[in-house]
Design an enzyme around this catalytic site. Structure first.
Site, PDB file in Angstrom:
ATOM      1  CG  ASP A 349      -2.036  -0.968   1.162  1.00  0.00           C
ATOM      2  OD1 ASP A 349      -2.027  -1.811   0.249  1.00  0.00           O
ATOM      3  OD2 ASP A 349      -2.922  -0.915   2.033  1.00  0.00           O
ATOM      4  CG  HIS A 490       2.129   0.142   4.417  1.00  0.00           C
ATOM      5  ND1 HIS A 490       1.807  -0.805   5.381  1.00  0.00           N
ATOM      6  CD2 HIS A 490       1.001   0.898   4.231  1.00  0.00           C
ATOM      7  CE1 HIS A 490       0.552  -0.639   5.746  1.00  0.00           C
ATOM      8  NE2 HIS A 490       0.041   0.399   5.082  1.00  0.00           N
TER       9      HIS A 490
END
Length: 537
Positions: A349, A490
């Site tokens: 992400d 992430h």
């Protein structure tokens, strides 16, 4: 020359193959079939994919043809290879560096039917060797079928076995008792009780009083008890409809020990049945034994699909330009059936960012596919990264324009935000993101009603954004991941990217396959619905 006909390629390949088989020559006395087999690379317009993953304790590699967007045969071949790879990795010894090499050759190719032979060669382990299988794709039904579907019925299967047995008897001078495996059981049953042979097979077997290598008075025949044992072990032809895919697969299970499971068509128009030389006395130093079933005998046993397959194999479409590989069928799509495999979806992400390309390098070492939930506002800052990510087979997901909490927006605001992000990604990659991940995992009815995207959350949260601890991130991912998991990372944090090599190695060792979100959920994704994982309980 690029326009060399397929017929000529087959003839040359067969001749070369004959010369390369140890102990075989054009003047040999032993029966020999010139099998039609082609490397996928010999057909213009047919793309192939080759992958190799090498780590300290093992090496795996495979090659398969790409027959079009999510083509059923590509998916079946690739999934079988993945299953074999998982089994190999799960059974690795504590020492050495074993290797698994998997490959595919074409047995036939036309608009009607495609046949492939897969091989898996294992070395460096106690029970290494070669495993093979054949698959046939029928374009009329869109089904991937087993070798049994090439035959009219199970009586024809019995007839084909007796034909092969006769080649071994006549050409290799084997007695009924010397015939290997299933061939011996069926031939001995037919010899001991001719009435037990089905009508479809009786014409392919010699009369009982002919010389079979045993005494004519029956002194070489087995006693009644032994015959009963053979009858119990050898399949008895039933009334299975081999034109029905389900029944053909069931028959393939019953006849799993058959050497015909590894058959090809011969350049003469008959069958070429491959045997292990160790199972064929008098085979000499041959590297392989290819037994011929003559064309007239094949005529009696083939199904309609079998006739199409034979025509494709011997070159009814002799010009490669006429083949269904015209350069347009090269998109892979989904090539793994994750309901049958240990699949995991690694997701990243908040990117793209300055560490994303380093992450792509790590993923490339394992041929791993991942899903990147990108912010639309960053796509324009890192267009080359986004383009590379897409080009290397990863999936792009929508993570909103600038990470706003979608539950704070109106339905119109949600729709506009997601549309803006979709457009940014599509301008770079040519494709809009197929799924949505809302920031913070925050959602409500307004969000789900405002989007046509399936909404993807996760079942393994590495908490990498909070801990920034590379070891802890990797350990959590390795300990919590299950078949069907969606794992959250992430790629904007260096510590997270640094954890990925250990994650990849550890999950690879466990036999996992790294796929995109769309692949792991398959046909299970629905617009506006929320999905956390595809675990198989």
């Amino acid at each position: 020359m690029a326009d060399t006909s397929l017929r000529r390629k087959l003839t040359v390949s067969a001749a070369l193959g004959l010369l390369l088989v140890p102990g075989c020559s054009a003047e040999q006395d032993l029966p020999y079939a010139e099998a039609i087999q082609l490397s996928p690379d010999t057909l213009e317009g047919l793309a192939t994919r080759t992958v190799a993953v090498q780590v300290d304790h093992s090496a795996v590699s495979y090659r398969y043809p790409i027959l079009g967007e999510s083509h059923p045969l590509t998916t079946e071949v690739r999934t079988r290879m993945a299953e074999r790879q998982t089994a190999f990795l799960e059974e690795l010894p504590d020492h050495g560096r074993p290797e698994l090499v998997q490959d595919v050759e074409l047995l036939a190719a036309s608009e009607d039917v495609i046949g492939v032979r897969t091989s898996a060669v294992t070395s460096g382990v106690r029970e290494g060797g070669t495993e093979t299988s054949t698959l046939w794709y029928d374009s009329a039904s869109g089904e991937v079928l087993p070798w049994t579907s090439l035959f009219r019925d199970e009586s024809a299967l019995e007839a084909a076995h007796l034909a092969v047995a006769r080649v071994l008897r006549d050409g290799y001078q084997l007695s009924a008792e010397q015939l290997p495996g299933l061939l011996g059981k069926i031939a001995q049953r037919a010899e001991a009780d001719p009435d037990s042979v089905s009508a479809g097979a009786s014409g392919s077997e010699r009369e009982p009083d002919q010389d079979t290598g045993a005494e004519a008075d029956g002194t070489g025949a087995r006693d009644a008890e032994a015959r009963e044992d053979a009858d119990a072990e050898a399949p008895t032809p039933g009334d299975a409809d081999l034109a029905d895919p389900e029944q053909a697969w069931e028959a393939a299970e019953r006849w799993a020990e058959s050497p015909l499971a590894d058959l090809a068509f011969s350049t003469a128009g008959g069958l070429a049945v491959r045997m292990d030389p160790a199972d064929v006395p008098n085979a000499g130093r041959s590297g392989e034994v290819l037994l011929p079933v003559e064309p007239e005998e094949a005529e009696e046993v083939l199904s309609e699909l079998g006739y199409h397959a034979r025509g494709a194999a011997v070159g009814s479409n002799a010009d490669p330009g006429d083949f269904p590989f015209d350069g347009t069928l090269t998109a892979e799509g989904n090539t793994l059936d994750c309901e049958r495999l240990k699949c995991v979806a690694l997701t990243f992400d908040d990117g793209p960012g300055e560490y994303t390309e380093e992450l792509l390098d790590h993923l490339g070492e394992y041929d791993a596919r991942a899903t990147f939930y990108v912010l639309g506002s960053l796509v324009g800052e890192f267009p080359e990264v986004v383009e590379r990510t897409h080009a290397e087979g990863h999936e792009m997901g929508n993570h909103t324009w600038k990470h706003d909490d979608l539950t704070t927006l109106s339905a119109d605001g949600v729709a506009k935000d997601l549309e803006r992000t979709d457009q940014a990604v599509q301008e770079v990659t040519g494709e809009a993101p197929p799924t949505l991940r809302p920031p913070y995992g925050a959602m409500n009815g307004t969000v789900s009603d405002a989007t046509e995207h399936p909404i993807i959350l996760w079942d393994v949260d590495t908490m990498d954004w909070q801990s920034r601890d590379t070891s802890a991130v990797a350990e959590h991912a390795l300990s919590e991941t299950k078949q069907g998991s969606v794992v959250l990372f992430h790629d904007i944090h260096q510590s997270s990217v640094d954890a990925i090599p250990d994650v990849l190695e550890g999950l690879h060792d466990q036999g996992f396959h790294f796929v995109t979100v769309s692949e792991i959920f398959g046909d299970g994704l629905r617009p506006g619905e929320t999905h956390t994982d595809a675990r198989v309980e």
